[in-house]
Write a protein that holds these residues in place. Structure first.
Motif, PDB file in Angstrom:
ATOM      1  N   LEU A  50       6.709   1.683   0.098  1.00 21.62           N
ATOM      2  CA  LEU A  50       5.821   1.153  -0.928  1.00 21.62           C
ATOM      3  C   LEU A  50       5.478  -0.308  -0.654  1.00 21.62           C
ATOM      4  O   LEU A  50       4.347  -0.741  -0.905  1.00 21.62           O
ATOM      5  N   TRP A  85       2.665  -4.570  -4.035  1.00 18.41           N
ATOM      6  CA  TRP A  85       3.909  -3.805  -3.904  1.00 18.41           C
ATOM      7  C   TRP A  85       4.486  -3.488  -5.285  1.00 18.41           C
ATOM      8  O   TRP A  85       4.843  -2.337  -5.579  1.00 18.41           O
ATOM      9  N   VAL A  88       2.089  -0.855  -7.132  1.00 14.47           N
ATOM     10  CA  VAL A  88       2.172   0.543  -6.697  1.00 14.47           C
ATOM     11  C   VAL A  88       3.546   1.123  -7.028  1.00 14.47           C
ATOM     12  O   VAL A  88       3.660   2.311  -7.368  1.00 14.47           O
ATOM     13  N   THR A  89       4.592   0.315  -6.996  1.00 16.09           N
ATOM     14  CA  THR A  89       5.929   0.794  -7.350  1.00 16.09           C
ATOM     15  C   THR A  89       5.992   1.204  -8.814  1.00 16.09           C
ATOM     16  O   THR A  89       6.517   2.263  -9.168  1.00 16.09           O
ATOM     17  N   VAL A  92       3.940   4.502  -9.305  1.00 15.71           N
ATOM     18  CA  VAL A  92       4.643   5.682  -8.794  1.00 15.71           C
ATOM     19  C   VAL A  92       5.837   6.030  -9.678  1.00 15.71           C
ATOM     20  O   VAL A  92       6.138   7.211  -9.906  1.00 15.71           O
ATOM     21  N   CYS A 106       1.539   7.984  -3.871  1.00 14.95           N
ATOM     22  CA  CYS A 106       1.037   7.108  -2.816  1.00 14.95           C
ATOM     23  C   CYS A 106       1.260   7.779  -1.463  1.00 14.95           C
ATOM     24  O   CYS A 106       2.386   8.174  -1.144  1.00 14.95           O
ATOM     25  N   SER A 149      -3.390   3.972   3.796  1.00 12.94           N
ATOM     26  CA  SER A 149      -2.769   4.307   2.516  1.00 12.94           C
ATOM     27  C   SER A 149      -3.836   4.680   1.497  1.00 12.94           C
ATOM     28  O   SER A 149      -5.005   4.294   1.624  1.00 12.94           O
ATOM     29  N   ASP A 151      -3.911   6.203  -3.015  1.00 11.66           N
ATOM     30  CA  ASP A 151      -3.211   6.727  -4.187  1.00 11.66           C
ATOM     31  C   ASP A 151      -3.938   7.947  -4.731  1.00 11.66           C
ATOM     32  O   ASP A 151      -5.170   7.998  -4.741  1.00 11.66           O
TER      33      ASP A 151
END
Length: 261
Positions: A50, A85, A88-89, A92, A106, A149, A151
């Motif tokens: 991630l 970072w 997105v963490t 998720v 992701c 990458s 999502d």
């Protein structure tokens, strides 16, 4: 997972190891014309994966004027990398407040970080070390570079965008998903990575019950629109110039594709 032939040594390899963008670009263009990049795609779940996705996005989405110093740009990218970072963490993990009504996955594309690999050298010389995944001897994996990458956002409404999909009805939210944050490192473009990421995202989404996939695109981004069109996406709606101007950003289109069951 997409597998293509392993890269052969490039005659410009010695230039790839230098930080000369002219030579790097020349080497990568030569390899791109041969279509010889080996990459794999998987769902990001570990903090390292991630983090790599976040830093790749910061490097891809933020650009700086020529008069900005390299040091200043690097520090800003690191700050944005940490922010991406964290974002997105949270998405998720389901702890991002605006995205709690959605399921977020992701996906990342990686290439082996091997000595003598020109594309890995080109990408590595241009990217933050945080986009590198270390080798895991216990798992039998070698060091990797995250070069792509995106999502998958499963749900009725993508909070970051004003354009909302029409199919199916909002009461059937789990049958709709949006692709976002699609990016590929400059040194690994024109190798089919973006298309492979999207194809894998569609496969994963269909397995979760998604029937309608959406993606937003800036109205004058011809390259992105060509990619999406080649994969079966068609325009469903668009913003007006006045609406986009009020938000102080370029006008956007919303593209739709019905996934096969």
């Amino acid at each position: 997972m997409q597998q293509l032939p392993v890269l052969q040594r490039c005659p410009l390899e010695r230039h790839c190891r230098q930080r000369s963008s002219r030579h790097i670009c020349q080497a990568v263009q030569e390899l791109n014309s041969q279509g010889q990049l080996q990459f794999s795609i998987r769902q990001a779940s570990s903090p390292a994966e991630l983090r790599a996705a976040g830093y790749l996005r910061a490097h891809s989405f933020y650009h700086y004027p020529p008069d900005r110093s390299e040091y200043s740009a690097r520090m800003h990218r690191r700050m944005k990398g940490d922010a991406e970072w964290e974002s997105v963490t949270r998405k998720v993990n389901g702890t991002e407040p605006d995205y709690k009504a959605m399921r977020i996955l992701c996906l990342i594309a990686t290439v082996p970080d091997e000595p003598g690999c020109p594309v890995a050298a080109a990408v590595g010389s241009d990217m933050e070390l945080s986009t590198k995944l270390p080798a895991d001897a216990a798992a039998g994996s070698t060091a990797q570079l995250v070069v792509g990458s995106l999502d998958i956002n499963q749900g009725a409404v993508l909070p970051a965008e004003e354009l909302v999909g029409r199919q199916p009805q909002e009461s059937q939210a789990q049958r709709r998903a949006y692709l976002s944050n699609i990016c590929v490192a400059a040194g690994a473009r024109r190798q089919g990575i973006a298309g492979a990421l999207m194809a894998e995202a569609e496969r994963v989404a269909a397995g979760l019950g998604v029937e309608h996939m959406y993606v937003h695109v800036v109205h004058d981004n011809a390259a992105a629109q060509q990619l999406y069109s080649s994969m079966g996406y068609e325009q469903e709606t668009e913003e007006t110039e006045g609406f986009a101007r009020a938000l102080r950003r370029p006008r956007r289109l919303l593209l739709h594709k019905q996934l096969r069951s």
